[in-house]
Design a protein around this motif. Structure first.
Motif, PDB file in Angstrom:
ATOM      1  N   GLY A  15       0.792  -1.220   0.000  1.00  0.00           N
ATOM      2  CA  GLY A  15       0.000   0.000   0.000  1.00  0.00           C
ATOM      3  C   GLY A  15       0.819   1.261   0.000  1.00  0.00           C
ATOM      4  N   GLY A  16       2.119   1.138   0.216  1.00  0.00           N
ATOM      5  CA  GLY A  16       3.000   2.286   0.250  1.00  0.00           C
ATOM      6  C   GLY A  16       3.415   2.763  -1.132  1.00  0.00           C
ATOM      7  N   SER A  17       4.272   3.781  -1.127  1.00  0.00           N
ATOM      8  CA  SER A  17       4.726   4.407  -2.375  1.00  0.00           C
ATOM      9  C   SER A  17       6.239   4.553  -2.389  1.00  0.00           C
ATOM     10  N   LEU A  18       6.771   4.543  -3.584  1.00  0.00           N
ATOM     11  CA  LEU A  18       8.180   4.860  -3.815  1.00  0.00           C
ATOM     12  C   LEU A  18       8.278   5.617  -5.132  1.00  0.00           C
ATOM     13  N   ARG A  19       9.306   6.433  -5.243  1.00  0.00           N
ATOM     14  CA  ARG A  19       9.606   7.071  -6.520  1.00  0.00           C
ATOM     15  C   ARG A  19      11.034   6.744  -6.904  1.00  0.00           C
ATOM     16  N   LEU A  20      11.161   6.075  -8.024  1.00  0.00           N
ATOM     17  CA  LEU A  20      12.472   5.737  -8.556  1.00  0.00           C
ATOM     18  C   LEU A  20      12.950   6.859  -9.466  1.00  0.00           C
ATOM     19  N   SER A  21      14.252   7.152  -9.389  1.00  0.00           N
ATOM     20  CA  SER A  21      14.852   8.174 -10.236  1.00  0.00           C
ATOM     21  C   SER A  21      16.054   7.596 -10.962  1.00  0.00           C
ATOM     22  N   CYS A  22      16.264   8.085 -12.137  1.00  0.00           N
ATOM     23  CA  CYS A  22      17.376   7.625 -12.968  1.00  0.00           C
ATOM     24  C   CYS A  22      17.919   8.877 -13.648  1.00  0.00           C
ATOM     25  N   ALA A  23      18.980   9.456 -13.076  1.00  0.00           N
ATOM     26  CA  ALA A  23      19.580  10.672 -13.606  1.00  0.00           C
ATOM     27  C   ALA A  23      20.670  10.309 -14.594  1.00  0.00           C
ATOM     28  N   ALA A  24      20.559  10.833 -15.802  1.00  0.00           N
ATOM     29  CA  ALA A  24      21.466  10.451 -16.877  1.00  0.00           C
ATOM     30  C   ALA A  24      22.466  11.552 -17.176  1.00  0.00           C
ATOM     31  N   SER A  25      23.646  11.130 -17.606  1.00  0.00           N
ATOM     32  CA  SER A  25      24.655  12.060 -18.107  1.00  0.00           C
ATOM     33  C   SER A  25      25.312  11.434 -19.318  1.00  0.00           C
ATOM     34  N   GLY A  26      25.680  12.277 -20.277  1.00  0.00           N
ATOM     35  CA  GLY A  26      26.312  11.774 -21.482  1.00  0.00           C
ATOM     36  C   GLY A  26      25.677  12.325 -22.733  1.00  0.00           C
ATOM     37  N   PHE A  27      24.355  12.389 -22.744  1.00  0.00           N
ATOM     38  CA  PHE A  27      23.648  13.104 -23.800  1.00  0.00           C
ATOM     39  C   PHE A  27      22.260  13.466 -23.283  1.00  0.00           C
ATOM     40  N   SER A  28      21.616  14.371 -23.960  1.00  0.00           N
ATOM     41  CA  SER A  28      20.294  14.799 -23.561  1.00  0.00           C
ATOM     42  C   SER A  28      19.267  13.735 -23.904  1.00  0.00           C
ATOM     43  N   LEU A  29      18.341  13.508 -22.972  1.00  0.00           N
ATOM     44  CA  LEU A  29      17.317  12.492 -23.172  1.00  0.00           C
ATOM     45  C   LEU A  29      16.105  12.992 -23.947  1.00  0.00           C
ATOM     46  N   ASP A  30      16.087  14.261 -24.321  1.00  0.00           N
ATOM     47  CA  ASP A  30      14.823  14.831 -24.776  1.00  0.00           C
ATOM     48  C   ASP A  30      14.333  14.313 -26.115  1.00  0.00           C
ATOM     49  N   THR A  31      15.173  13.615 -26.877  1.00  0.00           N
ATOM     50  CA  THR A  31      14.689  13.016 -28.121  1.00  0.00           C
ATOM     51  C   THR A  31      14.650  11.491 -28.049  1.00  0.00           C
ATOM     52  N   SER A  32      14.745  10.960 -26.849  1.00  0.00           N
ATOM     53  CA  SER A  32      14.797   9.505 -26.669  1.00  0.00           C
ATOM     54  C   SER A  32      13.528   8.981 -26.012  1.00  0.00           C
ATOM     55  N   ALA A  33      13.079   7.817 -26.473  1.00  0.00           N
ATOM     56  CA  ALA A  33      12.068   7.088 -25.727  1.00  0.00           C
ATOM     57  C   ALA A  33      12.681   6.582 -24.424  1.00  0.00           C
ATOM     58  N   ILE A  34      11.859   6.507 -23.398  1.00  0.00           N
ATOM     59  CA  ILE A  34      12.312   6.031 -22.093  1.00  0.00           C
ATOM     60  C   ILE A  34      11.405   4.905 -21.623  1.00  0.00           C
ATOM     61  N   ALA A  35      11.920   4.101 -20.720  1.00  0.00           N
ATOM     62  CA  ALA A  35      11.131   2.963 -20.242  1.00  0.00           C
ATOM     63  C   ALA A  35      11.638   2.493 -18.891  1.00  0.00           C
ATOM     64  N   TRP A  36      10.812   1.734 -18.234  1.00  0.00           N
ATOM     65  CA  TRP A  36      11.191   0.999 -17.031  1.00  0.00           C
ATOM     66  C   TRP A  36      10.835  -0.467 -17.242  1.00  0.00           C
ATOM     67  N   PHE A  37      11.743  -1.326 -16.842  1.00  0.00           N
ATOM     68  CA  PHE A  37      11.537  -2.765 -16.824  1.00  0.00           C
ATOM     69  C   PHE A  37      11.781  -3.268 -15.410  1.00  0.00           C
ATOM     70  N   ARG A  38      11.367  -4.481 -15.135  1.00  0.00           N
ATOM     71  CA  ARG A  38      11.661  -5.073 -13.831  1.00  0.00           C
ATOM     72  C   ARG A  38      11.897  -6.561 -13.987  1.00  0.00           C
ATOM     73  N   GLN A  39      12.621  -7.105 -13.000  1.00  0.00           N
ATOM     74  CA  GLN A  39      12.865  -8.551 -12.989  1.00  0.00           C
ATOM     75  C   GLN A  39      12.763  -9.039 -11.559  1.00  0.00           C
ATOM     76  N   ALA A  40      11.808  -9.902 -11.322  1.00  0.00           N
ATOM     77  CA  ALA A  40      11.624 -10.518 -10.016  1.00  0.00           C
ATOM     78  C   ALA A  40      12.438 -11.801  -9.932  1.00  0.00           C
ATOM     79  N   PRO A  41      12.772 -12.244  -8.735  1.00  0.00           N
ATOM     80  CA  PRO A  41      13.555 -13.480  -8.588  1.00  0.00           C
ATOM     81  C   PRO A  41      12.880 -14.650  -9.284  1.00  0.00           C
ATOM     82  N   GLY A  42      13.647 -15.359 -10.102  1.00  0.00           N
ATOM     83  CA  GLY A  42      13.131 -16.534 -10.775  1.00  0.00           C
ATOM     84  C   GLY A  42      12.215 -16.253 -11.948  1.00  0.00           C
ATOM     85  N   ARG A  43      12.101 -14.989 -12.324  1.00  0.00           N
ATOM     86  CA  ARG A  43      11.208 -14.645 -13.423  1.00  0.00           C
ATOM     87  C   ARG A  43      11.977 -13.907 -14.506  1.00  0.00           C
TER      88      ARG A  43
END
Length: 127
Positions: A15-43
């Protein structure tokens, strides 16, 4: 080359909340698609959400629809995943993913689109 500084994971009760952040350096992200993936144990790794470069989309995997929100701050070159109403089955390592500049149209389950990946953030939902 893109490098990430990730933050926001941890242990949270159901029932709680979290906010994940991913700060990038190297090039600007403004023309890139972005995504989040996840992997659970054994999956296999699964897509969670993606968004187009212009802010269009976004798309969500069915199990997180209505609970998670993907966003970006181009000024900070940072990608976010706001996770609310967390459930034990959300426990996994979460990865941010970014497509190369100019590849701005996201495809939710097409992992090959994303050339740059974070190291992973552990999220554990448990009472």
């Amino acid at each position: 080359q893109l490098q990430f500084v990730e933050s926001g994971g941890g242990l949270v009760k159901p029932g709680g909340s979290l906010r994940l952040s991913c700060a990038a350096s190297g090039f600007s992200l403004d023309t890139s698609a972005i995504a989040w993936f996840r992997q659970a144990p054994g999956r296999v790794r699964e897509a969670v959400s993606c968004a187009n470069s212009g802010g269009g989309g976004p798309h969500y995997e069915g199990a997180v629809e209505g609970r998670f929100t993907i966003s970006r701050d181009n000024a900070k070159n940072t990608v976010y995943l706001q996770m609310d109403s967390l459930k034990p089955e959300d426990t996994a390592v979460y990865y941010c993913a970014v497509a190369s500049p100019g590849r701005g149209l996201c495809v939710l389950r097409w992992a090959e689109l994303y050339d740059y990946w974070g190291q992973g953030i552990q999220v554990t939902v448990s009472s």
